[in-house]
Write a protein that holds these residues in place. Structure first.
Motif, mmCIF file in Angstrom:
data_model
loop_
_atom_site.group_PDB
_atom_site.id
_atom_site.type_symbol
_atom_site.label_atom_id
_atom_site.label_comp_id
_atom_site.label_asym_id
_atom_site.label_seq_id
_atom_site.Cartn_x
_atom_site.Cartn_y
_atom_site.Cartn_z
ATOM 1 N N ARG A 1 -8.670 5.154 -12.849
ATOM 2 C CA ARG A 1 -9.462 4.694 -11.704
ATOM 3 C C ARG A 1 -9.247 5.746 -10.636
ATOM 4 N NH1 ARG A 1 -8.044 2.810 -6.549
ATOM 5 N NH2 ARG A 1 -9.536 1.417 -5.575
ATOM 6 N N ARG B 1 -2.232 -9.660 5.038
ATOM 7 C CA ARG B 1 -2.892 -8.512 4.429
ATOM 8 C C ARG B 1 -1.944 -7.431 3.906
ATOM 9 N NH1 ARG B 1 -4.062 -2.917 4.723
ATOM 10 N NH2 ARG B 1 -6.210 -2.776 4.065
ATOM 11 N N TRP C 1 0.788 -1.228 0.000
ATOM 12 C CA TRP C 1 0.000 0.000 0.000
ATOM 13 C C TRP C 1 0.820 1.278 0.000
ATOM 14 C CZ3 TRP C 1 1.715 1.572 4.614
ATOM 15 C CH2 TRP C 1 1.733 0.699 5.716
ATOM 16 N N ASP D 1 -9.132 6.729 -7.209
ATOM 17 C CA ASP D 1 -9.061 6.102 -5.894
ATOM 18 C C ASP D 1 -9.796 6.952 -4.852
ATOM 19 O OD1 ASP D 1 -7.737 4.141 -4.001
ATOM 20 O OD2 ASP D 1 -6.909 6.008 -3.212
ATOM 21 N N GLY E 1 0.558 9.221 4.591
ATOM 22 C CA GLY E 1 -0.001 9.086 5.932
ATOM 23 C C GLY E 1 1.065 8.881 6.988
ATOM 24 N N GLN E 2 2.311 9.266 6.658
ATOM 25 C CA GLN E 2 3.419 9.068 7.595
ATOM 26 C C GLN E 2 3.532 10.268 8.530
ATOM 27 O OE1 GLN E 2 5.086 6.037 7.311
ATOM 28 N NE2 GLN E 2 3.489 5.709 5.764
ATOM 29 N N TYR F 1 -0.299 3.862 -2.479
ATOM 30 C CA TYR F 1 -1.422 4.755 -2.183
ATOM 31 C C TYR F 1 -1.014 5.916 -1.278
ATOM 32 C CZ TYR F 1 -4.090 1.323 -4.643
ATOM 33 O OH TYR F 1 -4.547 0.490 -5.645
ATOM 34 N N VAL G 1 -7.605 6.807 7.062
ATOM 35 C CA VAL G 1 -6.422 6.167 7.667
ATOM 36 C C VAL G 1 -5.169 7.066 7.699
ATOM 37 C CG1 VAL G 1 -7.206 3.780 7.383
ATOM 38 C CG2 VAL G 1 -5.891 4.825 5.547
ATOM 39 N N ASN G 2 -5.356 8.279 8.220
ATOM 40 C CA ASN G 2 -4.242 9.205 8.461
ATOM 41 C C ASN G 2 -3.635 9.820 7.197
ATOM 42 O OD1 ASN G 2 -2.846 10.481 10.661
ATOM 43 N ND2 ASN G 2 -0.991 9.350 10.086
ATOM 44 N N GLU H 1 -25.132 4.324 4.347
ATOM 45 C CA GLU H 1 -24.245 5.491 4.295
ATOM 46 C C GLU H 1 -24.884 6.607 3.461
ATOM 47 O OE1 GLU H 1 -20.228 4.646 3.090
ATOM 48 O OE2 GLU H 1 -20.028 2.975 4.491
ATOM 49 N N LYS I 1 -15.150 8.299 -2.889
ATOM 50 C CA LYS I 1 -16.165 8.612 -1.869
ATOM 51 C C LYS I 1 -15.722 9.770 -0.990
ATOM 52 C CE LYS I 1 -18.179 5.166 0.492
ATOM 53 N NZ LYS I 1 -18.291 4.089 1.525
HETATM 54 C C1 AAO Z 1 -1.904 2.140 5.541
HETATM 55 C C2 AAO Z 1 -2.085 1.466 6.889
HETATM 56 C C3 AAO Z 1 -2.809 2.400 7.853
HETATM 57 C C4 AAO Z 1 -2.072 3.731 7.971
HETATM 58 C C5 AAO Z 1 -1.926 4.322 6.581
HETATM 59 C C6 AAO Z 1 -1.162 5.628 6.571
HETATM 60 O O1 AAO Z 1 -2.829 0.270 6.712
HETATM 61 O O2 AAO Z 1 -2.878 1.777 9.111
HETATM 62 O O3 AAO Z 1 -2.805 4.617 8.783
HETATM 63 O O4 AAO Z 1 -1.245 3.386 5.734
HETATM 64 O O5 AAO Z 1 0.157 5.416 6.961
HETATM 65 C C7 AAO Z 1 -4.579 1.233 1.070
HETATM 66 C C8 AAO Z 1 -4.614 0.217 2.198
HETATM 67 C C9 AAO Z 1 -4.468 0.863 3.560
HETATM 68 C C10 AAO Z 1 -3.265 1.778 3.599
HETATM 69 C C11 AAO Z 1 -3.494 2.833 2.529
HETATM 70 C C12 AAO Z 1 -2.376 3.871 2.451
HETATM 71 O O6 AAO Z 1 -5.835 -0.497 2.122
HETATM 72 O O7 AAO Z 1 -4.291 -0.165 4.517
HETATM 73 O O8 AAO Z 1 -3.172 2.372 4.888
HETATM 74 O O9 AAO Z 1 -3.533 2.176 1.241
HETATM 75 O O10 AAO Z 1 -1.163 3.253 2.223
HETATM 76 C C13 AAO Z 1 -12.401 2.960 2.659
HETATM 77 C C14 AAO Z 1 -12.365 3.946 1.494
HETATM 78 C C15 AAO Z 1 -11.823 3.325 0.218
HETATM 79 C C16 AAO Z 1 -10.486 2.633 0.465
HETATM 80 C C17 AAO Z 1 -10.683 1.602 1.578
HETATM 81 C C18 AAO Z 1 -9.382 0.897 1.922
HETATM 82 O O11 AAO Z 1 -13.684 4.456 1.287
HETATM 83 O O12 AAO Z 1 -11.647 4.373 -0.722
HETATM 84 O O13 AAO Z 1 -11.152 2.276 2.768
HETATM 85 N N1 AAO Z 1 -9.950 2.030 -0.770
HETATM 86 C C19 AAO Z 1 -8.897 2.723 -1.565
HETATM 87 C C20 AAO Z 1 -7.854 1.740 -2.099
HETATM 88 C C21 AAO Z 1 -7.057 1.173 -0.945
HETATM 89 C C22 AAO Z 1 -6.220 2.295 -0.340
HETATM 90 C C23 AAO Z 1 -6.930 3.578 -0.286
HETATM 91 C C24 AAO Z 1 -8.186 3.780 -0.850
HETATM 92 C C25 AAO Z 1 -6.173 4.750 0.189
HETATM 93 O O14 AAO Z 1 -8.475 0.775 -2.892
HETATM 94 O O15 AAO Z 1 -6.253 0.092 -1.323
HETATM 95 O O16 AAO Z 1 -5.817 1.919 1.003
HETATM 96 O O17 AAO Z 1 -5.517 5.276 -0.964
HETATM 97 C C26 AAO Z 1 -16.624 0.463 4.603
HETATM 98 C C27 AAO Z 1 -16.859 1.765 3.862
HETATM 99 C C28 AAO Z 1 -15.774 1.972 2.826
HETATM 100 C C29 AAO Z 1 -14.407 1.890 3.475
HETATM 101 C C30 AAO Z 1 -14.260 0.532 4.207
HETATM 102 C C31 AAO Z 1 -12.913 0.379 4.890
HETATM 103 O O18 AAO Z 1 -16.751 -0.632 3.664
HETATM 104 O O19 AAO Z 1 -18.124 1.713 3.229
HETATM 105 O O20 AAO Z 1 -15.913 3.250 2.224
HETATM 106 O O21 AAO Z 1 -13.417 1.975 2.436
HETATM 107 O O22 AAO Z 1 -15.315 0.423 5.166
HETATM 108 O O23 AAO Z 1 -12.815 1.302 5.897
HETATM 109 C C32 AAO Z 1 -18.636 -4.372 3.998
HETATM 110 C C33 AAO Z 1 -19.494 -3.109 3.967
HETATM 111 C C34 AAO Z 1 -18.729 -1.905 3.481
HETATM 112 C C35 AAO Z 1 -17.416 -1.796 4.183
HETATM 113 C C36 AAO Z 1 -16.626 -3.065 3.859
HETATM 114 C C37 AAO Z 1 -15.175 -3.082 4.361
HETATM 115 O O24 AAO Z 1 -18.655 -5.050 2.782
HETATM 116 O O25 AAO Z 1 -20.594 -3.292 3.105
HETATM 117 O O26 AAO Z 1 -19.496 -0.739 3.734
HETATM 118 O O27 AAO Z 1 -17.299 -4.180 4.421
HETATM 119 O O28 AAO Z 1 -15.131 -3.100 5.751
#
Ligand code: AAO
Length: 452
Positions: A184, A319, A55, A186, A100-101, A58, A152-153, A219, A189
């Protein structure tokens, strides 16, 4: 709606998640083009923080096209090679935020940065500080918080500001100048649809847009709000399809899509799984499900709803585990079936891309189901699929296809090339019927593009 599905007759997207540019280029030539994929989606190409997890992609640090996946020159050459193979390129565009650092650092290409300062790109006035604990999003039920606090910060860009919009558009226009065909968006929302529209309006030419808006029950921010800008990922599709395969009945799929409350087909971008759902959504089908995963993809590719993306993963245990990389963090060249799953090459999935292309525009007819796990349907005049997910073979049945009489390659069990079929041949009679046995957890598919 204003949006267009990917243009052209070859609409299937392969998502080569975290592949390096050299490997994407050779895959376009060797497999994606020849198998009929129209598009490749690649991971974020901009400079990012330095760590081993996947990640990092991202967490942008600058918009230099320099990343663990390769240099600007390698990226450019990849786009050219894919185009020469008839494959268009979609870039995963991280525009909602920067890194997010909490501690200052140096990015992949040497740019120094701190959480809210990216010299030459953004300074502290370009970010949202929402004033909630940790500036963090905690309540997806609060629209304002979701769009003004941090995911996520990650330092949250003020996409309402003219400067930020122009800077983002400059990045996307740089990619367009290298020949990129789509984006795409990213974390869509987390940006008001109007902000995305304003950025899109600054693009130097038209591009395919697909927005990541994860449907969440109850939501306030919904996928439908974004359809005026382009396509939107329909996350309910993969979840619902997995539930049907795991614990319900394939017979329920007869009106899959809009009939299930999903987005209008013309703006819906679908997949069995993506890089987030395969990690964070329990229950979706992934490469670990092997044959059933292939059947779910076969159904997606045969069923005329939305624009399908085929996921292609590297093998992971936990993960956060990053892609195969060298000691300096550079992504290694892809080696299919060893560290990389290459689902898009699985014969069933790759051959069904040809089915999708051959049946483009044809409606569904001749639906059949046994009330449980055996279904069949034709794509009028062009193709026919039957899936048997019962625990037993279905024998002694004939199927009405409505297809022209002839000998067809069963593309689930064989590959059609140069007029020959490497697997079983299905004979459709003068009245449009064929007889065959469908083994347990298996399928038969025929189409006019693979007729002997
Ligand atoms: C990493 C570390 C963090 C740290 C951060 C900063 O993990 O601990 O704080 O660095 O240092 C990716 C990784 C993250 C990573 C991030 C940055 O997944 O782990 O953080 O890169 O390196 C939400 C957003 C959605 C996002 C998703 C992950 O709305 O846009 O979270 N996806 C995109 C990318 C993704 C990326 C990012 C965005 C950031 O595809 O790979 O993150 O660029 C519900 C909400 C969603 C929400 C989820 C998760 O979803 O509706 O909007 O997504 O929760 O919070 C059911 C429900 C559904 C729910 C889902 C998942 O199905 O129906 O509502 O479960 O729980």
């Amino acid at each position: 709606p204003a949006a267009a599905a990917p243009a052209g007759t070859k609409k299937v997207i392969a998502n080569l998640f975290e592949w390096n540019w050299t490997s994407v280029a050779s895959e376009c030539q060797s497999t994606l083009g020849p198998k009929g994929y129209g598009w490749v989606q690649v991971s974020p190409p901009q400079e990012h923080v330095r760590r081993s997890e996947w990640w990092v992609s991202y967490q942008p640090v600058s918009y230099r096209i320099e990343s663990r996946k390769g240099t600007r020159a390698q990226f450019t050459s990849m786009v050219d090679t894919c185009h020469a193979a008839g494959v268009k390129v979609i870039v995963d565009a991280v525009v909602n935020h920067m890194s997010g650092q909490d501690t200052p650092g140096t990015g992949w290409a040497g740019s120094s940065f701190s959480h809210y300062d990216y010299p030459g790109t953004y300074q502290s006035q370009d970010f949202h500080y929402c004033g909630r604990p940790g500036n963090e999003i905690s309540n997806y039920g609060d629209r304002w918080e979701v769009q003004n606090c941090e995911l996520v910060n990650l330092a949250d860009l003020k996409t309402e500001s003219e400067y930020v919009r122009s800077r983002l558009a400059a990045y996307l226009n740089d990619l367009l100048s290298l020949g990129v065909d789509g984006f795409r968006m990213d974390a869509s929302k987390h940006m008001p649809a109007a902000d995305i529209a304003a950025i899109k309006a600054k693009l130097s030419r038209s591009a395919y847009i697909v927005q990541e808006v994860i449907y969440g029950a109850g939501e306030p921010i919904t996928p439908n709000e974004y359809t005026g800008n382009g396509d939107v990922h329909e996350f309910r599709y993969g979840k619902d399809l997995a539930r049907v395969f795991r614990s319900e009945r394939l017979a329920y799929l007869r009106n899959f899509g809009e009939g299930w409350g999903h987005l209008p087909s013309s703006v819906s971008a679908v997949f069995v799984d993506n890089h987030d759902t395969q990690r964070d959504f329990g229950g979706v089908l992934t490469y670990n499900d092997r044959g059933i995963y292939a059947l779910a993809n076969a159904f997606m590719l045969a069923w005329p709803y939305g624009s399908p993306t085929v996921m292609s993963s590297y093998t992971f245990g936990n993960r956060d585990q990053g892609p195969p990389q060298d000691s300096s963090g550079r992504t290694l060249n892809t080696t299919c079936y060893s560290g990389w799953e290459c689902e898009h090459r699985w014969p069933v999935i790759a051959n069904m891309v040809g089915f999708r292309n051959a049946t483009e525009g044809a409606g569904v007819a001749n639906w059949y189901d046994n009330g449980y796990q055996h279904i069949a349907f034709s794509r009028t005049g062009k193709g026919y699929l039957t899936v048997n997910d019962e625990d037993f073979a279905i024998t002694g049945r004939s199927y009405y296809t409505g297809l022209p009489a002839g000998r067809y390659c069963d593309v689930i069990h064989g590959t059609y090339s140069n007029g020959t079929c490497s697997g079983p041949v299905i004979t459709v009679d003068a009245n449009g019927w064929f007889a065959a046995t469908v083994p347990a957890h298996d399928a038969i598919a025929i189409h006019v593009g693979a007729r002997l």
